[in-house]
Design a protein around this motif. Sequence first.
Motif, PDB file in Angstrom:
ATOM      1  N   ARG A  97     -20.618  20.865 -32.226  1.00 38.13           N
ATOM      2  CA  ARG A  97     -21.666  19.909 -31.505  1.00 38.13           C
ATOM      3  C   ARG A  97     -21.304  19.939 -30.045  1.00 38.13           C
ATOM      4  O   ARG A  97     -22.443  20.207 -29.035  1.00 38.13           O
ATOM      5  CB  ARG A  97     -21.364  18.617 -32.219  1.00 38.13           C
ATOM      6  CG  ARG A  97     -22.090  18.221 -33.496  1.00 38.13           C
ATOM      7  CD  ARG A  97     -22.274  16.763 -33.763  1.00 38.13           C
ATOM      8  NE  ARG A  97     -20.854  15.989 -33.675  1.00 38.13           N
ATOM      9  CZ  ARG A  97     -19.979  15.914 -34.728  1.00 38.13           C
ATOM     10  NH1 ARG A  97     -20.306  16.716 -35.897  1.00 38.13           N
ATOM     11  NH2 ARG A  97     -18.995  15.300 -34.753  1.00 38.13           N
ATOM     12  N   LEU A  98     -19.984  20.150 -29.572  1.00 31.53           N
ATOM     13  CA  LEU A  98     -19.881  20.084 -27.997  1.00 31.53           C
ATOM     14  C   LEU A  98     -20.281  21.487 -27.470  1.00 31.53           C
ATOM     15  O   LEU A  98     -20.783  21.412 -26.437  1.00 31.53           O
ATOM     16  CB  LEU A  98     -18.241  19.704 -27.873  1.00 31.53           C
ATOM     17  CG  LEU A  98     -17.743  18.328 -27.968  1.00 31.53           C
ATOM     18  CD1 LEU A  98     -16.070  18.455 -28.119  1.00 31.53           C
ATOM     19  CD2 LEU A  98     -18.312  17.576 -27.241  1.00 31.53           C
ATOM     20  N   ILE A  99     -20.150  22.371 -28.258  1.00 34.14           N
ATOM     21  CA  ILE A  99     -20.503  23.697 -27.675  1.00 34.14           C
ATOM     22  C   ILE A  99     -21.957  23.687 -27.614  1.00 34.14           C
ATOM     23  O   ILE A  99     -22.477  24.095 -26.759  1.00 34.14           O
ATOM     24  CB  ILE A  99     -20.096  24.795 -28.588  1.00 34.14           C
ATOM     25  CG1 ILE A  99     -18.480  24.820 -28.419  1.00 34.14           C
ATOM     26  CG2 ILE A  99     -20.426  26.274 -28.118  1.00 34.14           C
ATOM     27  CD1 ILE A  99     -17.990  25.283 -27.094  1.00 34.14           C
ATOM     28  N   GLY A 100     -22.825  23.272 -28.323  1.00 35.02           N
ATOM     29  CA  GLY A 100     -24.123  23.170 -28.391  1.00 35.02           C
ATOM     30  C   GLY A 100     -24.729  22.242 -27.622  1.00 35.02           C
ATOM     31  O   GLY A 100     -25.626  22.608 -26.608  1.00 35.02           O
ATOM     32  N   ARG A 101     -23.712  21.189 -27.147  1.00 32.91           N
ATOM     33  CA  ARG A 101     -24.355  20.046 -26.120  1.00 32.91           C
ATOM     34  C   ARG A 101     -24.259  20.974 -24.683  1.00 32.91           C
ATOM     35  O   ARG A 101     -25.049  20.870 -24.009  1.00 32.91           O
ATOM     36  CB  ARG A 101     -23.488  18.949 -26.396  1.00 32.91           C
ATOM     37  CG  ARG A 101     -24.059  17.862 -25.229  1.00 32.91           C
ATOM     38  CD  ARG A 101     -23.355  16.664 -25.219  1.00 32.91           C
ATOM     39  NE  ARG A 101     -23.120  16.231 -26.720  1.00 32.91           N
ATOM     40  CZ  ARG A 101     -21.830  15.604 -27.093  1.00 32.91           C
ATOM     41  NH1 ARG A 101     -21.020  15.195 -26.081  1.00 32.91           N
ATOM     42  NH2 ARG A 101     -21.952  14.925 -28.419  1.00 32.91           N
ATOM     43  N   LYS A 102     -23.099  21.587 -24.660  1.00 36.49           N
ATOM     44  CA  LYS A 102     -22.852  22.043 -23.287  1.00 36.49           C
ATOM     45  C   LYS A 102     -23.630  23.323 -22.986  1.00 36.49           C
ATOM     46  O   LYS A 102     -24.094  23.494 -21.843  1.00 36.49           O
ATOM     47  CB  LYS A 102     -21.124  22.486 -23.143  1.00 36.49           C
ATOM     48  CG  LYS A 102     -21.025  23.123 -21.649  1.00 36.49           C
ATOM     49  CD  LYS A 102     -19.439  23.520 -21.568  1.00 36.49           C
ATOM     50  CE  LYS A 102     -19.173  24.146 -20.211  1.00 36.49           C
ATOM     51  NZ  LYS A 102     -17.789  24.505 -20.088  1.00 36.49           N
ATOM     52  N   GLY A 107     -26.373  27.774 -27.094  1.00 38.56           N
ATOM     53  CA  GLY A 107     -25.164  27.340 -27.890  1.00 38.56           C
ATOM     54  C   GLY A 107     -25.475  27.080 -29.327  1.00 38.56           C
ATOM     55  O   GLY A 107     -24.983  27.301 -30.087  1.00 38.56           O
ATOM     56  N   LYS A 108     -26.770  26.001 -29.239  1.00 41.22           N
ATOM     57  CA  LYS A 108     -27.101  25.567 -30.779  1.00 41.22           C
ATOM     58  C   LYS A 108     -27.519  26.760 -31.489  1.00 41.22           C
ATOM     59  O   LYS A 108     -27.263  26.834 -32.571  1.00 41.22           O
ATOM     60  CB  LYS A 108     -28.309  24.632 -30.573  1.00 41.22           C
ATOM     61  CG  LYS A 108     -27.717  23.384 -29.875  1.00 41.22           C
ATOM     62  CD  LYS A 108     -28.910  22.284 -29.386  1.00 41.22           C
ATOM     63  CE  LYS A 108     -28.177  21.112 -28.694  1.00 41.22           C
ATOM     64  NZ  LYS A 108     -29.069  20.576 -27.799  1.00 41.22           N
ATOM     65  N   ALA A 113     -26.709  30.192 -36.146  1.00 39.76           N
ATOM     66  CA  ALA A 113     -26.789  31.548 -36.830  1.00 39.76           C
ATOM     67  C   ALA A 113     -25.392  31.612 -37.293  1.00 39.76           C
ATOM     68  O   ALA A 113     -25.332  32.352 -38.393  1.00 39.76           O
ATOM     69  CB  ALA A 113     -26.907  32.479 -35.594  1.00 39.76           C
ATOM     70  N   SER A 114     -24.211  31.542 -36.983  1.00 42.61           N
ATOM     71  CA  SER A 114     -22.915  31.561 -37.230  1.00 42.61           C
ATOM     72  C   SER A 114     -22.934  30.815 -38.693  1.00 42.61           C
ATOM     73  O   SER A 114     -22.146  31.567 -39.510  1.00 42.61           O
ATOM     74  CB  SER A 114     -21.827  31.435 -36.366  1.00 42.61           C
ATOM     75  OG  SER A 114     -20.710  31.761 -36.800  1.00 42.61           O
ATOM     76  N   VAL A 115     -23.233  29.845 -38.418  1.00 41.04           N
ATOM     77  CA  VAL A 115     -22.749  28.973 -40.150  1.00 41.04           C
ATOM     78  C   VAL A 115     -23.838  29.636 -40.857  1.00 41.04           C
ATOM     79  O   VAL A 115     -23.101  29.683 -42.260  1.00 41.04           O
ATOM     80  CB  VAL A 115     -23.562  27.624 -39.739  1.00 41.04           C
ATOM     81  CG1 VAL A 115     -23.660  26.789 -41.006  1.00 41.04           C
ATOM     82  CG2 VAL A 115     -22.270  26.701 -38.924  1.00 41.04           C
ATOM     83  N   ILE A 116     -24.917  30.100 -40.657  1.00 44.32           N
ATOM     84  CA  ILE A 116     -25.689  30.729 -41.653  1.00 44.32           C
ATOM     85  C   ILE A 116     -24.964  32.244 -42.311  1.00 44.32           C
ATOM     86  O   ILE A 116     -25.047  32.460 -43.462  1.00 44.32           O
ATOM     87  CB  ILE A 116     -27.249  31.017 -41.091  1.00 44.32           C
ATOM     88  CG1 ILE A 116     -28.029  29.644 -40.983  1.00 44.32           C
ATOM     89  CG2 ILE A 116     -27.974  32.125 -42.241  1.00 44.32           C
ATOM     90  CD1 ILE A 116     -29.205  29.765 -40.152  1.00 44.32           C
TER      91      ILE A 116
END
Length: 134
Positions: A97-102, A107-108, A113-116
Motif C-alpha cells: 500500500r505504501l509503495i502504491g501511494r508513493k 506503483g499500484k 501485476a506482481s500479485v496476479i
Amino acid sequence: MSATSAPFGEATDAKYIELTTFRKDGTPKPTPIWAALDDDGRLVVWTEAESWKVKRLRNNPRVTVQACDARGKKTHGAVVEGTAEILDAAGTEHARRLIGRKYGLLGKLLVKASVIRRGKSGTVGIAITAVDPA
C-alpha cells in the motif's frame, strides 16, 4: 517529513534508494529499489520473496541505504546504516500500500501485476530501521 529531519537523509524522499545487503563474507551487494517511509519512521521496500537480497537478509540483517538513480549508478546523499526485517503477510500488505501511494498509478499497477503473477506470497516487504551512529 523532510529529508533533513529524517534518519535516512536524502533517501527518505528519494524516488530510488540503493539498498545494500551483505554476503556471508561481508561483500556488499547494492540494489536500486523503490522505498517508502512508514508511520514508524522506517523505510519499507517490496521485493520478490526468493530474491538474493531476501536470502542475504536472513543471514545478516545489516544494510545501508543511500539515495540513487533508477540504475543505482549515481548515488547522492549520506550512506545510512540500518537493520532490515523481513515482514509477515500483514506487514507486506502494508508495504504494498505504501509503495502504491508513493509511486502512484505505476506503483499500484506493478504491485497488482506482481500479485496476479506471483500470488501474495511471491513478494515480501522489508522494513529498514536506521541505526543511530552515536
